[in-house]
Design an enzyme around this catalytic site. Sequence first.
Site, short mmCIF file in Angstrom:
data_model
loop_
_atom_site.label_atom_id
_atom_site.label_comp_id
_atom_site.label_asym_id
_atom_site.label_seq_id
_atom_site.Cartn_x
_atom_site.Cartn_y
_atom_site.Cartn_z
N ARG A 69 0.83 -1.34 0.02
CA ARG A 69 -0.01 -0.06 0.06
C ARG A 69 0.86 1.09 0.10
O ARG A 69 2.03 1.27 0.42
CB ARG A 69 -0.82 -0.16 1.37
CG ARG A 69 -2.06 -0.80 1.19
CD ARG A 69 -2.94 -0.86 2.20
NE ARG A 69 -2.31 -1.26 3.69
CZ ARG A 69 -1.69 -0.36 4.42
NH1 ARG A 69 -1.82 0.80 4.31
NH2 ARG A 69 -1.34 -0.77 5.49
N TYR A 210 -1.49 -3.47 -6.94
CA TYR A 210 -1.32 -4.46 -5.91
C TYR A 210 -2.27 -4.11 -4.87
O TYR A 210 -2.41 -3.12 -4.29
CB TYR A 210 0.15 -4.16 -5.49
CG TYR A 210 0.79 -5.39 -4.82
CD1 TYR A 210 0.68 -6.77 -5.13
CD2 TYR A 210 1.18 -5.14 -3.28
CE1 TYR A 210 1.06 -7.64 -4.29
CE2 TYR A 210 1.64 -6.12 -2.50
CZ TYR A 210 1.79 -7.39 -2.98
OH TYR A 210 2.01 -8.64 -2.20
N LYS A 219 -9.32 -2.49 1.52
CA LYS A 219 -9.52 -1.51 2.49
C LYS A 219 -10.26 -0.17 2.02
O LYS A 219 -10.54 0.63 2.84
CB LYS A 219 -7.83 -0.85 2.35
CG LYS A 219 -7.08 -2.14 2.96
CD LYS A 219 -7.48 -2.33 4.56
CE LYS A 219 -7.07 -3.89 5.11
NZ LYS A 219 -5.88 -4.19 4.91
N HIS A 239 -10.51 -2.65 11.12
CA HIS A 239 -9.43 -3.66 10.93
C HIS A 239 -9.18 -4.86 12.05
O HIS A 239 -8.34 -4.74 12.57
CB HIS A 239 -8.12 -2.77 10.65
CG HIS A 239 -7.03 -3.36 9.81
ND1 HIS A 239 -5.77 -2.67 10.02
CD2 HIS A 239 -7.11 -4.30 9.00
CE1 HIS A 239 -5.11 -3.68 9.28
NE2 HIS A 239 -5.57 -4.56 8.69
N SER A 261 -1.33 -3.70 10.11
CA SER A 261 -1.01 -4.62 9.16
C SER A 261 0.32 -5.23 9.42
O SER A 261 1.18 -4.67 10.20
CB SER A 261 -0.66 -3.58 7.93
OG SER A 261 -1.92 -2.95 7.50
N CYS A 263 0.81 -7.56 11.86
CA CYS A 263 1.00 -7.69 13.03
C CYS A 263 0.22 -8.98 13.90
O CYS A 263 0.21 -9.29 14.94
CB CYS A 263 0.49 -6.55 13.90
SG CYS A 263 1.69 -4.99 13.75
N ASP A 286 -9.10 -9.83 8.64
CA ASP A 286 -8.63 -8.47 8.28
C ASP A 286 -9.68 -7.61 8.46
O ASP A 286 -9.24 -6.52 9.16
CB ASP A 286 -8.24 -8.63 6.78
CG ASP A 286 -7.33 -7.46 6.57
OD1 ASP A 286 -6.52 -7.19 7.61
OD2 ASP A 286 -7.76 -6.69 5.63
N ARG A 378 2.33 -11.94 -0.92
CA ARG A 378 0.99 -12.44 -0.41
C ARG A 378 0.65 -13.64 -1.01
O ARG A 378 1.05 -13.92 -2.28
CB ARG A 378 -0.04 -11.12 -0.62
CG ARG A 378 0.41 -9.86 0.25
CD ARG A 378 -0.40 -9.86 1.50
NE ARG A 378 0.14 -8.81 2.30
CZ ARG A 378 -0.34 -8.36 3.37
NH1 ARG A 378 -1.41 -8.95 3.67
NH2 ARG A 378 0.15 -7.47 4.07
P1 GTP Z 1 -2.37 -7.68 7.28
O1 GTP Z 1 -2.87 -8.86 6.36
O2 GTP Z 1 -1.22 -6.83 6.50
O3 GTP Z 1 -3.39 -6.94 7.88
O4 GTP Z 1 -1.39 -8.54 8.34
P2 GTP Z 1 -1.85 -9.69 9.64
O5 GTP Z 1 -2.15 -8.73 10.83
O6 GTP Z 1 -2.84 -10.49 9.26
O7 GTP Z 1 -0.51 -10.24 9.87
P3 GTP Z 1 0.00 -11.87 10.05
O8 GTP Z 1 -1.09 -12.74 10.89
O9 GTP Z 1 -0.03 -12.13 8.61
O10 GTP Z 1 1.39 -11.84 10.42
C1 GTP Z 1 2.75 -11.06 9.91
C2 GTP Z 1 3.80 -11.64 10.70
O11 GTP Z 1 3.68 -11.49 11.96
C3 GTP Z 1 4.32 -12.81 10.07
O12 GTP Z 1 5.37 -12.73 9.51
C4 GTP Z 1 4.08 -13.81 11.48
O13 GTP Z 1 5.04 -14.80 11.13
C5 GTP Z 1 4.18 -12.66 12.49
N1 GTP Z 1 3.38 -13.04 13.75
C6 GTP Z 1 2.17 -13.39 13.62
N2 GTP Z 1 1.77 -13.71 15.02
C7 GTP Z 1 2.89 -13.75 15.71
C8 GTP Z 1 3.04 -14.03 16.98
O14 GTP Z 1 2.13 -14.27 17.90
N3 GTP Z 1 4.33 -13.97 17.69
C9 GTP Z 1 5.41 -13.25 16.72
N4 GTP Z 1 6.79 -13.42 17.24
N5 GTP Z 1 5.12 -13.03 15.55
C10 GTP Z 1 3.96 -13.37 15.04
C1 SPV Z 2 -2.70 -4.39 5.14
O1 SPV Z 2 -1.92 -3.88 4.78
O2 SPV Z 2 -3.27 -4.24 6.20
C2 SPV Z 2 -3.51 -5.70 4.31
C3 SPV Z 2 -3.16 -5.95 2.93
O3 SPV Z 2 -4.05 -6.47 4.88
S1 SPV Z 2 -3.49 -4.80 1.77
O4 SPV Z 2 -4.65 -5.51 1.24
O5 SPV Z 2 -2.69 -4.36 0.72
O6 SPV Z 2 -4.01 -3.52 2.38
MN MN Z 3 -4.98 -5.69 6.94
#
Ligand code: GTP
Ligand code: SPV
Ligand code: MN
Length: 596
Positions: A69, A210, A219, A239, A261, A263, A286, A378
């Site tokens: 983004r 993208y 979003k 979110h 994002s 996290c 999400d 992704r």
């Molecule tokens: P968006 O799709 O961008 O909104 O992201 P999201 O909030 O769904 O994040 P996602 O679950 O994909 O995690 C992102 C990164 O954080 C990954 O590389 C994970 O490996 C890492 N991660 C997720 N949960 C944990 C956790 O409990 N502990 C640690 N240390 N890392 C974590």
């Molecule tokens: C985020 O950035 O929080 C995402 C990926 O979930 S995107 O769809 O590119 O916003």
């Molecule tokens: Mn997101």
Amino acid sequence: MTKNKRLIDWVNQWANLFEPDNIHWCDGTEQENQRILDDMVASGVAVKLNEEKKPNSYYFQTDPSDVARVENRTFICSKTKEDAGHTNNWVAPDIMKETMRKIYKGAMKGRTMYVIPFSMGPYGSDKSYIGVEITDSPYVVVHMKIMTRMGKRALDILGENGEFIPCIHSIGVPLKEGEKDVKWPCRPIEEKYICQFPETKEIWAYGSGYGGNALLGKKCFALRIASVLGKEEGWLAEHMLILGITNLKGEKKYIAAAFPSACGKTNLAMLIPTTPGWKVETVGDDIAWMKFGEDGRLWAINPENGFFGVVPQTSMDTNPNAFVSIQKNTLYTNVGLTPDKDVWWEGIGWDCPEGTLDWKNKVYDKNSGEPCAQSNSRFTAPIAQCPVADKAFEDPIGVPISAILFGGRRQSTIPLVYEANNWNHGVMIGSVIGSEITSAVIGLKEGELRHDPFAMKPFCGYNMGDYFQHWVNIGKDADQDKLPKIFCVNWFRKEEGKWLWPGYGENSRVLAYIFDRCNSEDIAQDSPIGKIPKDGAINIEGLDPKNVDIKAAMKIDKEEWGREIQTIDSFYSEFGERFPMELKQELNKLKDRFKQ
Ligand code: GTP
Ligand code: SPV
Ligand code: MN
């Protein structure tokens, strides 16, 4: 396909401006999807993955500049700057439209203009909305097919007179006659535009193909425009992931959680509990739309139909349910491509095969110090493929929410879990969450701490002070006993560079504690920051002591909190007039509790 006059006129009007070679109305069928994928393979835009290893799956590489983004090119175009607020970029709607009409003129020459009707939310739910996206990107079409409920049925719901959210997208690279296309056409970053018009509920995007820049249902619509609809109509567009959790006795509750994002939403939404006998099921990873039901409780739907998830570090160890979800019918963008046409990325669980191409299409050199898969690469896969997809994800009524969690990546200060004393205290907690910046956004310094209120800083379609007030008002008008309890969690605390909490599946131990608190079990005690678990209330039995230091993970350090309160003070002072009294009061109470 449709008799909706407003829609037909609208499509014709845009076709006149864009001047595409063809117009294609998407019916959402498998045959249509396959044809578009086949065309992309034939033109070299997509690679069909090894049918035995990844059935019906495809691989894409973007332009190296178009990988996430673009927040500095994202605009909330309300009539006044104040209505967008200081956390958003603002340009007046007429000025922005004038600029964009110029760059839109002829932008689809030599290309097909696709018209994508879609539903955010289950077809026919009173919580769902219909949108129509116009795009010149076939990549967007096949992604919208997974990420939304897309096609003829959305048109049927629209009928002759139905209303839709208009979403306009062009990559901005017209083709001259006979000109050969590049693999990933897009505009340079400073020429991209992601514009939301909150008063007229329109989305105009340009220059990027993208993710959240181009899949406009996500979003732009389900958060930026929907947050405005929510404020006007008395509901919440957030979110947040939504998960169902069932305890040993078979009792089930639903939890929503907002993390910025990259996290951990996808990971938490489908975790496999390490607490024996407990079960977690996924409604969404999400976005959550939450409205009050007739019973006075807050009910949530996931407006999406697929996962657009972070690839790196996804493995059978970290997130087996995600890993299983992406073995077939999956689109991969910006990961590595192995010689036998399978995918590879950092943290997949095995070594990179010799001869693998990295996301920039070069043979990967392990010693280069560069990752093989782009850090914001992704996967795109249907929710229905998740082994623990909750049946209720298709339920038009949604699920009742018992708890709301807020969190982010915080190396210090924020304990593993604490609970708000009441709704307004919870709103304060949501308003001050911060996180170290991740690679989900271009142009910001990764790792730097920033405030990301409600994980909505990049996604709130109006003044953030008004948004806080909206959250306060939601609580004011509600039956207090029926409101979700609010918690703050932090899986990312460190000491001397080492995680204090193992995270991932072990987060179920914290979820179990939260579950029991929602049953008002007497396992919490007061602290200056809110309610924290009594000693032993979080079960850490069986955890390797090398991987957990619960005392340090739960520590409330007076000095750290002194600094935290100062940053909250200065953050709050940015808001000026449009800031709820209630949050000032909550901050004062927090300060007072530390003085006692
Ligand atoms: P968006 O799709 O961008 O909104 O992201 P999201 O909030 O769904 O994040 P996602 O679950 O994909 O995690 C992102 C990164 O954080 C990954 O590389 C994970 O490996 C890492 N991660 C997720 N949960 C944990 C956790 O409990 N502990 C640690 N240390 N890392 C974590
Ligand atoms: C985020 O950035 O929080 C995402 C990926 O979930 S995107 O769809 O590119 O916003
Ligand atoms: Mn997101």
